[in-house]
Design an enzyme around this catalytic site. Structure first.
Site, short mmCIF file in Angstrom:
data_model
loop_
_atom_site.label_atom_id
_atom_site.label_comp_id
_atom_site.label_asym_id
_atom_site.label_seq_id
_atom_site.Cartn_x
_atom_site.Cartn_y
_atom_site.Cartn_z
N GLU A 23 -5.43 6.69 11.47
CA GLU A 23 -5.70 5.33 10.95
C GLU A 23 -5.47 4.32 12.06
O GLU A 23 -4.37 4.22 12.60
CB GLU A 23 -4.77 5.05 9.76
CG GLU A 23 -4.84 3.63 9.23
CD GLU A 23 -3.96 3.45 7.98
OE1 GLU A 23 -3.98 4.35 7.11
OE2 GLU A 23 -3.27 2.43 7.88
N ARG A 78 0.91 -1.16 0.00
CA ARG A 78 0.00 0.00 0.00
C ARG A 78 0.93 1.18 0.00
O ARG A 78 1.65 1.42 0.97
CB ARG A 78 -0.90 -0.02 1.24
CG ARG A 78 -1.70 1.26 1.46
CD ARG A 78 -2.72 1.48 0.35
NE ARG A 78 -3.62 2.59 0.65
CZ ARG A 78 -3.45 3.85 0.24
NH1 ARG A 78 -2.41 4.17 -0.49
NH2 ARG A 78 -4.33 4.77 0.56
N HIS A 100 -2.97 10.89 5.15
CA HIS A 100 -4.35 11.37 5.01
C HIS A 100 -4.72 12.25 6.20
O HIS A 100 -4.02 12.29 7.20
CB HIS A 100 -5.35 10.23 4.84
CG HIS A 100 -4.95 8.94 5.50
ND1 HIS A 100 -5.09 8.72 6.83
CD2 HIS A 100 -4.37 7.82 4.98
CE1 HIS A 100 -4.65 7.52 7.12
NE2 HIS A 100 -4.19 6.94 6.04
N HIS A 138 2.96 7.10 5.96
CA HIS A 138 3.20 5.70 6.32
C HIS A 138 3.06 4.77 5.13
O HIS A 138 2.62 5.20 4.05
CB HIS A 138 2.23 5.30 7.43
CG HIS A 138 0.79 5.52 7.07
ND1 HIS A 138 0.16 6.73 7.30
CD2 HIS A 138 -0.15 4.72 6.51
CE1 HIS A 138 -1.10 6.65 6.89
NE2 HIS A 138 -1.30 5.44 6.40
N HIS A 187 1.94 7.05 1.78
CA HIS A 187 0.86 8.04 1.68
C HIS A 187 0.56 8.64 3.05
O HIS A 187 1.10 8.19 4.06
CB HIS A 187 -0.40 7.38 1.12
CG HIS A 187 -1.05 6.42 2.09
ND1 HIS A 187 -0.56 5.15 2.31
CD2 HIS A 187 -2.13 6.54 2.90
CE1 HIS A 187 -1.31 4.54 3.21
NE2 HIS A 187 -2.27 5.36 3.60
N GLU A 190 -10.61 5.81 0.85
CA GLU A 190 -9.23 5.45 0.54
C GLU A 190 -8.78 6.10 -0.77
O GLU A 190 -7.59 6.18 -1.04
CB GLU A 190 -9.06 3.93 0.48
CG GLU A 190 -9.92 3.27 -0.58
CD GLU A 190 -9.66 1.78 -0.71
OE1 GLU A 190 -8.86 1.26 0.07
OE2 GLU A 190 -10.25 1.16 -1.61
MN MN Z 1 -3.27 4.99 5.47
#
Ligand code: MN
Ligand code: MN
Length: 403
Positions: free
Chosen positions: A124, A115, A120, A163, A118, A186
């Site tokens: 999380e 993943r 946000h 992360h 990124h 997402e």
């Molecule tokens: Mn994340």
């Protein structure tokens, strides 16, 4: 008629009879929308699988009443985002409009699948459901955190902290992510590939002090989830930061989570009292034995967002306004209970029911109906409900949690 033909006719007719018997047995097994004298058979179109899975939707308890909005959505009905290195799907306020305080993502990463790096706007919270992964993060003080996580481990990235998550051998991983904002998606995260693709190359060159052509081959579109080389042992990925490591661990190990055993199951509460970095999500991981149930209770501080891991259960939510509604749950379902609405979760199957309760809060808080009444003068309680003394004597001054 020769003996062989005769035999085949006999076999055929036996098969027809057996088939008819099976069919009528199957029809008897099918749940009917009938409760005592109310209702009637369903002779038109029906989805037999869903009717069988949802006995309390097809035949609600007679105590259900009023207009309670939908409080359940299954990840099985969520759009599946298939990528080179795995997949992901999300249940947000768009899928379940009542779920305004938390949104969830279910993700699978193959071995090596990443993943992408990124960040946000939301924090999380995460739990590993199966397999292994390596996570990385760097905080606003330039302190870094790199760890391997396995089944049952939790991790938490504060809002805005960049992360990554990468699946490790032997078969990558699957996990659940939760965000303290029902409108999270997402697809609205800040991706490393996109911050490079959406910034002039001359600026990138100036920023990093390298020639522009160093960025000639950067991806033109986002990576999101992609295949990458499997990293070596955790020690080989260690990068000493001059600023040191993060002051609060971003991981809560499964073996460190305090388990409270009750007569009917176990509960593990993980909030800032034992996972100090998790200031925006509090959790309870609940296991209910067959025939047992999470006691009738409510949460005074936040809505509850549930994720069902295994087994089957049912929940009635009492929503005030003389209304309540019952829902059935199984693995992969999301349940939601708005703040202060009372509820129980009963194991309806033969196996342990395992699910997670999540709250947009720094603390897990619940009020037990049983404890409330045990600690209130008996005469007062009895005069409300026409109970005898033997019944109120049975109420518990300690929380039962699971009965
Ligand atoms: Mn994340
Ligand atoms: Mn609850």
């Amino acid at each position: 008629m020769d003996p062989i033909s005769r035999r085949s006719i006999l076999l055929t007719s036996t098969a027809v009879v057996a088939g008819a018997a099976t069919q009528s047995h199957g029809a008897n097994q099918m749940p009917k929308p009938i409760r005592a004298a109310k209702g009637g058979t369903d002779i038109g179109p029906r989805d037999q699988t869903r009717d069988t899975e949802n006995p309390d939707i097809l035949v609600p308890p007679s105590t259900d009443k009023g207009l309670v909005p939908n409080l359940r959505f299954s990840f099985a009905d969520a759009h599946m985002n298939l990528q080179d290195g795995g997949w992901s799907r999300e249940v947000t306020q768009r899928e379940l409009p009542t779920a305004t305080e938390i949104a969830g993502v279910n993700m699978r990463l193959k071995t090596g699948g990443v993943r992408e790096l990124h960040w946000h706007k939301q924090a999380e919270w995460s739990i590993m459901l199966a397999g292994n992964a390596r996570i990385t993060a760097v905080d606003n003080d330039g302190k870094n955190f790199i760890a391997d996580v396995q089944s049952g481990d939790l991790w938490y990235f504060p809002a805005g902290i960049p992360h990554s998550i990468q699946g490790l051998g032997p078969d990558g991983c699957e996990f659940l992510l939760a965000f303290p904002d029902g409108s999270f998606s997402e697809s609205s995260t800040f991706l490393l590939s996109e911050v490079f693709a959406r910034t002039p190359k001359a600026i990138l060159a100036k920023n990093f002090g390298v020639p522009e052509n160093a960025f000639a081959r950067i991806p033109k579109e986002q990576l999101f989830i992609f295949d990458a080389p499997v990293p070596g042992p955790i020690g080989s990925d260690a990068i000493p930061s001059p600023q040191g490591t993060v002051p609060l661990s971003m991981v809560a190990r499964a073996e460190d989570q305090r388990v409270t055993k009750t007569s009917g199951g176990t509960v593990r509460i993980i909030d800032t009292r034992n996972f100090p970095i998790a200031t925006e999500i509090a959790a309870a991981i609940v296991e209910v034995a067959p025939k047992s149930m999470r006691e009738i209770h409510w949460h005074p501080n936040a809505d509850e967002w549930q994720y069902y891991i295994s087994g089957t259960g049912r929940m009635t939510v009492f929503a005030s306004r003389d209304s309540s509604r019952t829902f059935d749950f199984r693995a992969g379902d999301v349940g939601y209970v708005p703040k202060s609405m009372s509820h129980y979760v009963e194991n309806t199957g033969q196996d342990t029911l395992k699910y997670i309760e999540l709250f947009h809060s720094n603390r897990f808080e619940d009020v037990s109906l049983n404890q409330w009444l045990a600690l209130t003068p008996a005469l007062l309680v009895k005069s409300h409900l026409a109970l005898d003394q033997g019944t109120v004597d049975h109420f518990s001054r300690e929380k039962k949690v699971i009965v």
